[in-house]
Design an enzyme around this catalytic site. Sequence first.
Site, PDB file in Angstrom:
ATOM      1  N   HIS A   1     -42.098  -9.737 -28.468  1.00  0.00           N
ATOM      2  CA  HIS A   1     -43.137  -9.470 -29.449  1.00  0.00           C
ATOM      3  C   HIS A   1     -44.670  -9.025 -28.552  1.00  0.00           C
ATOM      4  CE1 HIS A   1     -45.468  -9.202 -33.136  1.00  0.00           C
ATOM      5  NE2 HIS A   1     -46.151 -10.058 -32.535  1.00  0.00           N
TER       6      HIS A   1
ATOM      7  N   GLY B   1     -25.454  26.142 -29.322  1.00  0.00           N
ATOM      8  CA  GLY B   1     -24.718  25.230 -28.584  1.00  0.00           C
ATOM      9  C   GLY B   1     -24.194  25.804 -27.237  1.00  0.00           C
TER      10      GLY B   1
ATOM     11  N   GLU C   1     -35.178  20.167 -30.024  1.00  0.00           N
ATOM     12  CA  GLU C   1     -36.019  19.644 -28.978  1.00  0.00           C
ATOM     13  C   GLU C   1     -36.936  20.800 -28.560  1.00  0.00           C
ATOM     14  OE1 GLU C   1     -33.298  16.240 -26.749  1.00  0.00           O
ATOM     15  OE2 GLU C   1     -33.426  18.207 -25.818  1.00  0.00           O
TER      16      GLU C   1
ATOM     17  N   GLY D   1     -29.926  24.078 -35.495  1.00  0.00           N
ATOM     18  CA  GLY D   1     -30.855  22.927 -35.606  1.00  0.00           C
ATOM     19  C   GLY D   1     -30.072  21.676 -35.028  1.00  0.00           C
TER      20      GLY D   1
END
Length: 462
Positions: free
Chosen positions: A439, A266, A186, A180
Amino acid sequence: MANDASTVFDLVILGGGSGGYAAALRGAQLGLDVALIEKNKLGGTCLHNGCIPTKALLHAGEIADQAREAGQFGVKATFEGIDIAAVHKYKDDVISGLYKGLQGLVASRKVTYIEGEGRLSSPTSVDVNGRRVQGRHVLLATGSVPKSLPGLEIDGNRIISSDHALTLDRVPQSAIILGGGVIGVEFASAWKSFGTDVTVIEGLKHLVPVEDENSSKLLERAFRKRGIKFNLGTFFEKAEYTQDGVRVTLADGKTFDAEVLLVAIGRGPVSQGLGYEEQGVAMDRGYVLVDEYMRTNVPTISAVGDLVPTLQLAHVGFAEGILVAERLAGLKTVPIDYDGVPRVTYCHPEVASVGITEAKAKEVYGADKVVALKYNLAGNGKSKILKTAGEIKLVQVKDGAVVGVHMVGDRMGEQVGEAQLVYNWEALPAEVAQLIHAHPTQNEALGEAHLALAGKPLHSHD
């Protein structure tokens, strides 16, 4: 072995991935005579089997979700499914364009590019294609490959690695993802967008476990809402073929069945059989050990990227390669602050961070010296327009600098640039609060969070 004694390069680089080619480009730019050796394709894992193709799949998934959800924006659209061959063409076109551009860059910088499998043959040479390439300095940058677990064989059929997943000729009906972390979540996100029934198995207690716990919990909440299943806190025991798929058994006896199992635990370093240990290079569990300037214990050898035990990120490889090139060219160099490296997980929603977690800050500075503030994206106009949920969490040393920025929400990866400046320039909340943010943007949420932390919140409650 033919010894081409007529040419002694300033720098011989073994591996043309992110760290290797960055060192080659920067070294050549600084006047070094550089040889770059790569056995596969220039660009390495990131370009061909990692960052770029996975983000292309994730973007295709985002388009699929937008088609499904168009009605809530008043747009009439229908989702008719995924043409996986066309998705791969789109992905491969992106890779191809970047690959050609990179090849052009290397050629334009007059780097001597040698295609072939190299092996370190002395502290100052690499053997490749029957030739001995001599250098005053050698940089090891041979990267990494997907890891597995003892007894778990990745066969490329029903039990696959991320490499296989990137070229899968179908959208699996169901998938178990073992791991995870970044790679696992992904693929979980992309496959769910494509229509796959996904279950993530993570032995630790949270998804993306190296992130701040608040970010992990927000991602877990979002995944539940999306229908992505996950099992946390119990480790993998075994995997076996069933009649039409694969079954995973956990240490507590719980079982999960799916069409495919993606092993995403990994990546491990590529170092075996390349002559490193024979030449006296200090190693640990396959990683090459280096100091803060990427120097090994052998004075003429440096190492960078996934081969060394630092963050396995392409942009870290770039920075490490540049550092080595600049050091060899005689420039003053500064060690990399790995806490100051931006980190992004490109799932939906995105997880982005820089600096240290709240737990780490308390460990370093003391629990009474740490202040944390959460700004909910519900108060951000652009996030409302995009219909994304999440938070920005700031971790501050009391009366001092912000030492951690942790963000969850769509497009948060695009906000991590300013977050990186906040951390690396040791900014005080009041200093960031003085800056005017446009903004309506999601970037404005970073400004609002710092306004609140400085004691003068605008679009948030006291």
